[in-house]
Design a protein around this motif. Structure first.
Motif, PDB file in Angstrom:
ATOM      1  N   SER A 156     -68.481  54.233 -72.483  1.00 41.04           N
ATOM      2  CA  SER A 156     -68.998  55.241 -71.374  1.00 41.04           C
ATOM      3  C   SER A 156     -67.680  55.522 -70.300  1.00 41.04           C
ATOM      4  O   SER A 156     -67.911  56.332 -69.472  1.00 41.04           O
ATOM      5  N   ASN A 157     -66.677  54.763 -70.347  1.00 40.39           N
ATOM      6  CA  ASN A 157     -65.573  55.350 -69.882  1.00 40.39           C
ATOM      7  C   ASN A 157     -64.588  56.535 -70.265  1.00 40.39           C
ATOM      8  O   ASN A 157     -63.433  56.719 -69.737  1.00 40.39           O
ATOM      9  N   ALA A 158     -64.959  56.957 -71.343  1.00 39.01           N
ATOM     10  CA  ALA A 158     -64.321  57.984 -72.031  1.00 39.01           C
ATOM     11  C   ALA A 158     -64.736  59.172 -71.922  1.00 39.01           C
ATOM     12  O   ALA A 158     -66.012  59.601 -72.011  1.00 39.01           O
ATOM     13  N   LYS A 159     -64.071  59.967 -71.121  1.00 40.92           N
ATOM     14  CA  LYS A 159     -64.710  61.483 -70.829  1.00 40.92           C
ATOM     15  C   LYS A 159     -64.949  62.430 -71.958  1.00 40.92           C
ATOM     16  O   LYS A 159     -65.948  62.926 -71.754  1.00 40.92           O
ATOM     17  N   MET A 160     -64.431  62.033 -73.077  1.00 40.55           N
ATOM     18  CA  MET A 160     -64.900  63.057 -74.255  1.00 40.55           C
ATOM     19  C   MET A 160     -66.260  62.615 -74.839  1.00 40.55           C
ATOM     20  O   MET A 160     -66.846  63.613 -74.894  1.00 40.55           O
ATOM     21  N   ASN A 161     -66.612  61.409 -74.539  1.00 40.64           N
ATOM     22  CA  ASN A 161     -67.958  60.987 -74.861  1.00 40.64           C
ATOM     23  C   ASN A 161     -68.895  61.503 -74.034  1.00 40.64           C
ATOM     24  O   ASN A 161     -70.082  62.135 -74.417  1.00 40.64           O
ATOM     25  N   TRP A 162     -68.570  61.580 -72.846  1.00 34.07           N
ATOM     26  CA  TRP A 162     -69.695  62.333 -71.990  1.00 34.07           C
ATOM     27  C   TRP A 162     -69.688  63.807 -72.238  1.00 34.07           C
ATOM     28  O   TRP A 162     -70.746  64.293 -72.176  1.00 34.07           O
ATOM     29  N   ILE A 163     -68.699  64.427 -72.484  1.00 36.56           N
ATOM     30  CA  ILE A 163     -68.663  66.011 -72.713  1.00 36.56           C
ATOM     31  C   ILE A 163     -69.280  66.211 -73.920  1.00 36.56           C
ATOM     32  O   ILE A 163     -70.174  67.042 -74.139  1.00 36.56           O
ATOM     33  N   ALA A 164     -69.098  65.554 -75.035  1.00 39.88           N
ATOM     34  CA  ALA A 164     -69.528  65.643 -76.327  1.00 39.88           C
ATOM     35  C   ALA A 164     -71.179  65.461 -76.209  1.00 39.88           C
ATOM     36  O   ALA A 164     -71.765  66.130 -76.714  1.00 39.88           O
ATOM     37  N   PHE A 165     -71.652  64.462 -75.475  1.00 37.24           N
ATOM     38  CA  PHE A 165     -72.940  64.145 -75.278  1.00 37.24           C
ATOM     39  C   PHE A 165     -73.688  65.441 -74.560  1.00 37.24           C
ATOM     40  O   PHE A 165     -74.808  66.057 -74.908  1.00 37.24           O
ATOM     41  N   ALA A 166     -73.017  65.891 -73.535  1.00 41.38           N
ATOM     42  CA  ALA A 166     -73.608  67.089 -72.796  1.00 41.38           C
ATOM     43  C   ALA A 166     -73.536  68.175 -73.785  1.00 41.38           C
ATOM     44  O   ALA A 166     -74.702  68.946 -73.606  1.00 41.38           O
ATOM     45  N   LEU A 167     -72.629  68.470 -74.598  1.00 48.53           N
ATOM     46  CA  LEU A 167     -72.603  69.377 -75.419  1.00 48.53           C
ATOM     47  C   LEU A 167     -73.862  69.351 -76.414  1.00 48.53           C
ATOM     48  O   LEU A 167     -74.254  70.342 -76.867  1.00 48.53           O
ATOM     49  N   ALA A 168     -73.848  68.328 -77.010  1.00 52.02           N
ATOM     50  CA  ALA A 168     -74.855  67.824 -78.042  1.00 52.02           C
ATOM     51  C   ALA A 168     -76.431  68.365 -77.417  1.00 52.02           C
ATOM     52  O   ALA A 168     -77.338  69.038 -77.979  1.00 52.02           O
ATOM     53  N   ARG A 169     -76.563  67.794 -76.165  1.00 52.50           N
ATOM     54  CA  ARG A 169     -77.946  68.205 -75.359  1.00 52.50           C
ATOM     55  C   ARG A 169     -78.021  69.655 -75.320  1.00 52.50           C
ATOM     56  O   ARG A 169     -79.263  70.312 -75.531  1.00 52.50           O
ATOM     57  N   LYS A 225     -59.478  69.502 -75.302  1.00 50.13           N
ATOM     58  CA  LYS A 225     -58.928  70.352 -74.757  1.00 50.13           C
ATOM     59  C   LYS A 225     -59.809  71.043 -73.454  1.00 50.13           C
ATOM     60  O   LYS A 225     -59.432  71.772 -72.861  1.00 50.13           O
ATOM     61  N   MET A 226     -61.061  70.781 -73.704  1.00 49.34           N
ATOM     62  CA  MET A 226     -61.875  71.283 -72.771  1.00 49.34           C
ATOM     63  C   MET A 226     -62.412  72.783 -72.908  1.00 49.34           C
ATOM     64  O   MET A 226     -62.906  73.408 -71.959  1.00 49.34           O
ATOM     65  N   THR A 227     -61.999  73.316 -73.964  1.00 53.55           N
ATOM     66  CA  THR A 227     -62.304  74.846 -74.111  1.00 53.55           C
ATOM     67  C   THR A 227     -63.804  75.005 -74.611  1.00 53.55           C
ATOM     68  O   THR A 227     -63.981  75.184 -75.831  1.00 53.55           O
ATOM     69  N   LEU A 228     -64.919  74.680 -73.669  1.00 48.90           N
ATOM     70  CA  LEU A 228     -66.169  74.438 -74.202  1.00 48.90           C
ATOM     71  C   LEU A 228     -66.851  75.713 -74.471  1.00 48.90           C
ATOM     72  O   LEU A 228     -67.528  76.007 -75.292  1.00 48.90           O
ATOM     73  N   ARG A 229     -66.593  76.841 -73.648  1.00 46.01           N
ATOM     74  CA  ARG A 229     -67.086  77.928 -73.552  1.00 46.01           C
ATOM     75  C   ARG A 229     -66.697  78.633 -74.955  1.00 46.01           C
ATOM     76  O   ARG A 229     -67.640  79.134 -75.691  1.00 46.01           O
ATOM     77  N   ALA A 230     -65.317  78.704 -75.304  1.00 45.77           N
ATOM     78  CA  ALA A 230     -64.891  79.333 -76.382  1.00 45.77           C
ATOM     79  C   ALA A 230     -65.577  78.373 -77.791  1.00 45.77           C
ATOM     80  O   ALA A 230     -65.738  78.959 -78.708  1.00 45.77           O
ATOM     81  N   TYR A 231     -65.639  77.169 -77.396  1.00 41.04           N
ATOM     82  CA  TYR A 231     -66.199  76.347 -78.686  1.00 41.04           C
ATOM     83  C   TYR A 231     -67.664  76.593 -79.095  1.00 41.04           C
ATOM     84  O   TYR A 231     -67.894  76.834 -80.154  1.00 41.04           O
ATOM     85  N   VAL A 232     -68.605  76.874 -78.018  1.00 37.10           N
ATOM     86  CA  VAL A 232     -69.698  77.218 -78.249  1.00 37.10           C
ATOM     87  C   VAL A 232     -69.778  78.504 -78.884  1.00 37.10           C
ATOM     88  O   VAL A 232     -70.760  78.835 -79.730  1.00 37.10           O
TER      89      VAL A 232
END
Length: 588
Positions: free
Chosen positions: A75-88, A510-517
């Motif tokens: 739970s201390n990995a930023k990428m895991n939090w962002i990936a789970f938010a993206l999954a939801r 790299k946190m390019t989440l909008r472009a990734y979606v």
């Protein structure tokens, strides 16, 4: 061998999954990964590999479960939090996605770099805002959130665009107008979507369907060229551009041009006359396309561009343009002036470009012979005009003489061998004329000098060439080679889908989440693209043809089953004779 010796080895199952993945057997790879996880359920590397395959195969519910497991384990990995938010988010749980992002932000200490103004925090904030906006009737909350992240966001243009959209949703038109003007002040005057937002604000339009329609417009189209406006609405837009935008942004081509679509009759003729005079003197080949962009027909409450030559010819705007251009031609031929009232004569080239413009208008309504006559006059004055060769070739092709079109276009290509566009156009015409070897020589001028040119084009995924070549070969009934080229284009699209793998982890990191979606949504529809449909339908037609009419191979060994010894001997002798005759013919 490893699994035979130890079925309980998670390493062997993981490696088996990697092998299946390299072979693009994704479902088998997922099964192998899941089997490995039954043995070692907390192996983070296997979980990451499994999640990449699940999002690749769009197993969104499974992807959410896997990312939740990874988040629980680390739970201390930023990428895991962002990936789970993206999954939801992808599974449609918008509130859950927002909750995960908020929980992650609450774990950060005050003064953490992730809370400051940087690209990554900006992208995360804008991504959260986009999720808020997707919730029904939630524009106010999204607007409030924009205010809280203003000092974090580095993409000011996107921030202002969203702010204007939310103001329109909330029917706060004055605030929306002020926001759009701020975008203009930042230099976004050539963005036609922003102009459409400006029109929505001054006309007080908040209809969701209209807003969705203007977001899909291309090129120079705006709200004014998309829907039918009342005379009162047209006057409001014209006054706004004349009194507010044009004095402030007089150098903007969009600000100058957009009000023209609202004009009719003599007013439209006056502004188009000014445009034509300037461009004919300069020699602008795209003038015909610019004039034709004003030719629209109304279907219900929408404007569309007519495609039928009969409808175009009957359009009053087209008739007015033709009348105006004919007057230029007659005046230039008689007195070298664009009109009899002009004090100075126009350059000699103006007559050539007037003929060229009139030929382009003939092309629009499929009057091929008249257009060719005018272009012959142009080439008689200036044989080095590449644009004239190109348009004449287009008219010849439309008239059905593809061989003459190739010859004409090739002359134009010889005049400028560094022009990649006309080289490609010549190649395309050659393939349509069945000149396969000449087309390959032509296109080879812009490929690597070493190696096979066709292989180089395949490596560059040059789909348009492969499709034209496949259709050329199909006309010659060379089914095998044609099918190979169609299959190559299909393979390109399979590669496009496969290339997603490079972005599943990269975009999260790299946190390019909008472009990734946006990428994921594009990939979901990639097999509806025109090139793929042409390739797939072409291959299907060949398969159906070969099924209905199987090719007979005279050199194929006969079926000796059921023959007597004498019949076999006679059949073998006939087969040998046919084979020798075929070899002799091939040598000749």
């Amino acid at each position: 061998m490893g699994l035979r010796n130890d079925l309980r080895s998670h390493v062997c199952w993981h490696v088996l999954g990697l092998l299946h993945r390299s072979d693009r057997s994704y479902n088998q790879a997922i099964k192998a990964y899941k089997q490995a996880l039954t043995i070692d359920p907390q192996n983070q590397q296997i979980l990451r590999d499994l999640s990449s395959l699940q999002i690749q195969m769009r197993d969104l519910s499974g992807f959410a479960v896997t990312r939740n497991t990874l988040l629980t384990l680390k739970s201390n990995a930023k990428m895991n939090w962002i990936a789970f938010a993206l999954a939801r988010h992808l599974t449609g749980d918008l509130d859950g996605a927002i909750q995960v992002i908020d929980t992650y932000l609450s774990t950060l200490t005050e003064g953490a770099p992730e809370l400051g103004r940087c690209f990554e925090s900006s992208e995360l904030a804008m991504y959260r805002n986009s999720i808020l906006a997707q919730k029904p009737n939630n524009s106010q909350a999204a607007l409030d959130h924009l205010g809280t992240i203003e000092n974090i966001v580095v993409d000011r243009g996107a921030w202002l665009e969203k702010k204007a959209e939310y103001f329109l949703d909330l029917e706060k038109f004055d605030e929306a107008k002020a926001t759009v003007v701020e975008m203009f002040e930042r230099g976004m005057t050539e963005n036609h979507y922003i102009h459409s937002l400006y029109m929505c604000a001054i006309l007080k339009i908040s209809d969701a369907k209209i807003r969705d329609g203007i977001s899909k417009l291309n090129g120079t189209q705006t709200l004014a060229s998309h829907i039918s406006l009342t005379p009162e609405q047209k006057k409001i837009v014209q006054d706004a551009y004349a009194n507010e935008l044009l004095p402030a942004y007089s150098d903007s081509k969009a600000v100058q041009r957009i009000p023209y679509v609202l004009l009719q009759g003599d007013d439209l003729r006056k502004v188009l006359d000014g445009r034509c005079r300037k461009d004919l003197v300069k020699g602008v080949p795209s003038l015909c396309a610019e004039l034709c962009s004003y030719i629209m027909v109304q279907e219900g409450d929408r404007f569309v561009k007519p495609t039928d030559p009969v409808d175009i010819k009957a359009n009053p705007v087209f008739q007015m343009i033709v009348e105006m251009v004919d007057a230029y031609v007659q005046s230039l031929e008689a007195s070298s002036k664009l009109s009899a009232d002009d004090a100075a004569e126009a350059p000699s080239s103006a007559l050539v470009w007037a003929w060229y413009l009139r030929a382009g208008l003939h092309d629009v309504v499929s009057e091929f012979e008249a257009g060719i006559v005018l272009l012959d006059k142009c080439l008689g004055h200036d044989a080095s005009a590449v644009d004239c060769h190109e348009l004449k070739a287009k008219l010849l092709k439309g008239a059905g003489d593809i061989k003459a079109a190739v010859e004409c276009l090739d002359k134009g290509r010889e005049l400028d061998k560094q022009d990649r566009y006309i080289n490609n156009q010549t190649t395309k015409y050659m393939l349509q004329a069945g000149m396969e070897s000449e087309a390959l020589k032509c296109i080879s001028l812009f490929t690597r000098h070493e190696g096979n040119a066709e292989q180089n084009l395949y490596d560059m995924q040059c789909s348009w060439y492969e499709l034209e070549l496949a259709e050329c070969l199909a006309q010659k009934e060379e089914w095998g080679r044609s099918l190979k080229k169609f299959s190559a284009v299909v393979k390109h699209f399979d590669d496009f889908q496969e290339d997603q793998f490079d972005f599943h982890a990269y975009c999260l990191r790299k946190m390019t989440l909008r472009a990734y979606v946006n990428l994921l949504r594009f990939e979901d529809e990639i097999f509806g693209e025109e090139y793929y449909c042409r390739a797939a339908s072409g291959a299907i037609r060949i398969y159906l043809h070969l099924f209905d009419k199987p090719e007979q191979d005279d050199n194929k060994e006969p079926d000796y089953t059921g023959m007597t010894s004498a019949q076999k001997k006679k059949a073998k002798s006939i087969a040998r004779q046919k084979k020798k005759a075929a070899e002799k013919k091939a040598q000749e």
